[in-house]
Design an enzyme around this catalytic site. Structure first.
Site, PDB file in Angstrom:
ATOM      1  N   PHE A  50       0.861  -1.178   0.000  1.00  0.00           N
ATOM      2  CA  PHE A  50       0.000   0.000   0.000  1.00  0.00           C
ATOM      3  C   PHE A  50       0.900   1.231   0.000  1.00  0.00           C
ATOM      4  O   PHE A  50       1.534   1.553   0.997  1.00  0.00           O
ATOM      5  CB  PHE A  50      -0.942   0.042   1.199  1.00  0.00           C
ATOM      6  CG  PHE A  50      -1.888   1.227   1.120  1.00  0.00           C
ATOM      7  CD1 PHE A  50      -3.055   1.132   0.385  1.00  0.00           C
ATOM      8  CD2 PHE A  50      -1.585   2.432   1.736  1.00  0.00           C
ATOM      9  CE1 PHE A  50      -3.913   2.231   0.262  1.00  0.00           C
ATOM     10  CE2 PHE A  50      -2.432   3.527   1.623  1.00  0.00           C
ATOM     11  CZ  PHE A  50      -3.598   3.427   0.887  1.00  0.00           C
ATOM     12  N   ASP A  79       9.721   2.926   1.469  1.00  0.00           N
ATOM     13  CA  ASP A  79       8.526   3.695   1.829  1.00  0.00           C
ATOM     14  C   ASP A  79       8.353   3.590   3.341  1.00  0.00           C
ATOM     15  O   ASP A  79       7.802   2.620   3.859  1.00  0.00           O
ATOM     16  CB  ASP A  79       7.304   3.136   1.098  1.00  0.00           C
ATOM     17  CG  ASP A  79       6.018   3.893   1.438  1.00  0.00           C
ATOM     18  OD1 ASP A  79       6.005   4.622   2.448  1.00  0.00           O
ATOM     19  OD2 ASP A  79       5.027   3.731   0.704  1.00  0.00           O
ATOM     20  N   LYS A  86       3.258  11.483   6.664  1.00  0.00           N
ATOM     21  CA  LYS A  86       2.469  11.312   7.884  1.00  0.00           C
ATOM     22  C   LYS A  86       3.063  12.044   9.078  1.00  0.00           C
ATOM     23  O   LYS A  86       2.840  13.232   9.242  1.00  0.00           O
ATOM     24  CB  LYS A  86       2.248   9.832   8.161  1.00  0.00           C
ATOM     25  CG  LYS A  86       1.385   9.153   7.104  1.00  0.00           C
ATOM     26  CD  LYS A  86       0.855   7.819   7.541  1.00  0.00           C
ATOM     27  CE  LYS A  86       0.104   7.097   6.443  1.00  0.00           C
ATOM     28  NZ  LYS A  86      -1.122   7.780   5.979  1.00  0.00           N
TER      29      LYS A  86
END
Length: 402
Positions: free
Chosen positions: A141, A226, A255
């Site tokens: 994801f 990531d 984030k």
């Protein structure tokens, strides 16, 4: 209708239904706690998918934002501003890298990494134009843009969004042999999550990440990590790769970099890699804006002390110890994760992940489900041990109420 019901009905009537939130309407929050419009308090055990690593309303971050709001919030990259150089310098130092390309969202940073890898492949490695390949892992994801969902294996993320972007090879996560076999002279990068969050907080087998690092060096391929969810303290280290002693060619961050205050993301790499860009070839109006830089600088300063990483490590050990005790009674089938991050597979006989999340909400604890009967636990790193134990007690109560 109650205030909550009225707010939800209005939201459902006037917003696209691309999310399925739990039926709680948050009005305020502080630390690890949120309060809804009815005045009921909930323990936040999700932390905005790690965007809120430092808790809600963290005073250092709020004060940094307020101070910058009174000065300048946006210049666009048409001009320099006085927070930009410091932000790039400090973030590069935290990562042990040289160069930063700031963006806004995690997906935007992943898109930037993909473009960087392709351009590097053509300009530096000598791959024929249009032939660059990037290897990714199944169950990944990385976001929801059209390019990113093109290499997703999740039908919900991918279906009905074609035609899909070519140039990606998907191999099983954790399978180094499959990755080696997928590599060709046109492979420019490997893009993986050191821990797969959306897939259920999957930790790869020991030796896999060092193996990826060795393989990519051997084949002149970029290793892109990531660390949007796993990075910046969540796992008990600054980066999840630190647990394996691995340094990639490129970090993709987001984030927690914005502290839950503003969206901030970045690609961080060497000057040789990010140096492939020339003016006009890539950009973002809001990327690296003064407000974002001011908040992210404070995040970097907080991480430099190591206290948040240590807190995540110590409380994470406690979290996994307590969750591990639940696996012997039949209610919990498996627990995975690192630091203050866990994927918990509930016995399907007790309910779906959504149903368990709803029951926990009724007990005053907010988590989020993922595939099947799995729930994710990722509280703010500032949570107290007492509050963490309180939340775990509510989980035990829900699981024992058969």
């Amino acid at each position: 209708m109650s205030t909550t019901e009225t707010a939800i009905a209005s939201a459902e009537a006037h917003s696209a239904h691309n999310y399925h939130p739990l039926p709680v309407v948050v009005a305020s929050a502080e630390g690890a706690w949120m309060t809804d419009v009815e005045g009921r308090r909930y323990l936040d055990m999700l932390a905005g998918y790690s965007a809120l690593n430092f808790g809600h309303g963290n005073r250092r971050l709020i004060n940094a934002a307020k101070a910058q709001l009174d000065r300048v919030t946006l210049t666009s990259r048409a001009f320099y501003h006085d927070r930009f150089a410091e932000f790039c310098t400090e973030l590069a130092a935290l990562c042990g890298m040289e160069t930063v390309l700031p963006m806004n969202t995690g997906a935007e940073a992943v898109e930037t990494a993909v473009k960087t890898a392709r351009k590097w492949g053509y300009r530096v490695k000598g791959v024929p134009d249009g032939m660059a390949k990037i290897i990714v892992a199944s169950d990944n994801f990385h976001g929801r843009t059209t390019t990113i969902v093109s290499f997703s294996t999740d039908p919900e993320a991918r279906a009905d969004f074609g035609p899909y972007t070519p140039g990606f090879e998907i191999v099983p996560y954790g399978d180094l042999t499959a990755m080696r076999e997928a590599m060709t002279e046109n492979t420019v990068a490997v893009l993986i999550e050191p821990i797969q969050g959306e897939a259920g907080v999957l930790v790869p087998p020991a030796g896999y990440l060092p193996g990826v690092r060795e393989l990519t060096r051997e084949r002149n391929v970029l290793f892109i990590a990531d660390e949007i969810q796993s990075g910046l303290g969540r796992t008990g280290k600054t980066f999840a790769l630190d647990h394996e002693g691995v340094v990639p060619d490129m970090y993709v961050l987001g984030k927690a970099l914005g502290g839950g205050v503003v969206p901030v993301s970045a690609v961080v790499s060497s000057a040789d890699v990010l140096g492939v860009f020339r003016p006009g070839e890539h950009g973002s109006t809001f990327g690296g804006n003064p407000l974002a830089c001011a908040v992210a600088l404070e995040v970097v300063a907080m991480l430099r002390t190591g206290e948040y990483q240590q807190r995540a490590a110590e409380l994470g050990d406690h979290l996994h110890r307590e969750l591990g005790l639940l696996t012997g009674g039949g209610a919990v089938e498996a627990v995975r994760g690192r630091g203050l991050w866990a994927g918990v597979d509930i016995d399907p006989a007790l309910g779906t992940g959504r149903e368990i999340s709803e029951k926990l909400m009724e007990e005053g604890v907010l988590v989020k489900d993922t595939h099947g009967s799995t729930i994710r636990i990722a509280p703010p790193l500032v949570i107290s041990k007492e509050d963490l134990d309180w939340g775990l007690d509510r989980l035990r109560s829900v699981l024992s109420a058969r």
